[in-house]
Design a protein around this motif. Structure first.
Motif, short mmCIF file in Angstrom:
data_model
loop_
_atom_site.label_atom_id
_atom_site.label_comp_id
_atom_site.label_asym_id
_atom_site.label_seq_id
_atom_site.Cartn_x
_atom_site.Cartn_y
_atom_site.Cartn_z
N HIS A 41 1.22 31.87 21.81
CA HIS A 41 2.29 32.09 22.56
C HIS A 41 1.61 31.60 24.10
O HIS A 41 0.44 31.69 24.29
CB HIS A 41 2.43 33.55 22.85
CG HIS A 41 2.89 34.16 21.44
ND1 HIS A 41 4.53 34.20 21.29
CD2 HIS A 41 2.37 35.12 20.69
CE1 HIS A 41 4.48 34.85 20.15
NE2 HIS A 41 3.49 35.21 19.62
N SER A 81 6.12 38.58 24.37
CA SER A 81 6.47 37.58 23.65
C SER A 81 6.24 37.76 22.01
O SER A 81 4.98 38.01 21.86
CB SER A 81 5.99 36.24 24.10
OG SER A 81 6.54 35.03 23.19
N ASN A 91 11.70 30.04 21.77
CA ASN A 91 11.03 29.65 20.37
C ASN A 91 10.97 28.20 20.39
O ASN A 91 11.94 27.62 19.91
CB ASN A 91 11.77 30.41 19.27
CG ASN A 91 11.03 30.21 18.02
OD1 ASN A 91 10.26 29.12 17.66
ND2 ASN A 91 11.00 31.12 17.10
N SER A 146 7.03 30.72 22.46
CA SER A 146 6.22 31.06 21.18
C SER A 146 6.43 29.84 20.16
O SER A 146 7.05 29.04 20.41
CB SER A 146 7.13 32.15 20.64
OG SER A 146 8.39 31.89 20.22
#
Length: 172
Positions: A116, A171, A37, A70
């Protein structure tokens, strides 16, 4: 000691060492995937040395095959991903391909829309990608997703068992 012409018994012969059985095992193989992330990849502006060290560790120590990112902002994401890709390839000496999801996110402001991103070792074959903009609820109604998951379908030819070469990575 008395000398005699009698033949002497031969010295016991050494038995040849038993050969170890020749068993051949395939090298253990795994697909190394890292999910990150990125928090908008702002770290590339403020913490570049730390990010560079992390990327080097991912490729040198863990030998990452796929890096799924992400929260990559639509507005600046392509430039920041290119910067991250350059670090990844410089540290590993290996080429990676880049695959962006379709944009998703809440609001109409471009700063809120995100991608993503999948960075995939070039030796792996990406067959398809899919951005999940909707889901079907328990009443079988299609509903929108504000932040759409991203699936990458790929093949890894390094696995000996051809039935085990296809992967779907998502994801969220």
């Amino acid at each position: 000691a008395v000398a005699t012409d009698a033949p002497q018994a031969p010295a016991p012969a050494e038995e040849p060492a038993a050969e170890e059985p020749k068993v051949q095992f395939a090298e253990p193989r795994g697909l190394v995937v890292c999910f990150w992330n990125t928090l908008k990849l702002g770290c590339l502006k403020s913490k570049l040395p730390m990010v560079s060290a992390c990327v080097a560790r991912l490729v040198c120590k863990f030998k990452v095959d796929v890096l799924l990112l992400s929260e990559v902002p639509l507005k600046v994401g392509a430039d920041r991903v290119a910067q991250l890709l350059a670090m990844l390839e410089a540290a590993s000496g290996v080429a990676y391909t880049v695959h962006f999801s379709e944009a998703s996110g809440v609001g109409t402001d471009q700063n809120q829309r995100e991608h993503h991103v999948a960075l995939v070792r070039a030796s792996l074959k990406v067959d398809a990608t899919f951005t999940h903009h909707t889901y079907v609820d328990s009443a079988l109604h299609e509903r929108p997703l504000d932040h759409a998951p991203f699936t990458v379908f790929l093949r890894d030819p390094r696995f000996a068992d051809k039935a085990c070469t296809r992967f779907a990575l998502t994801s969220v």
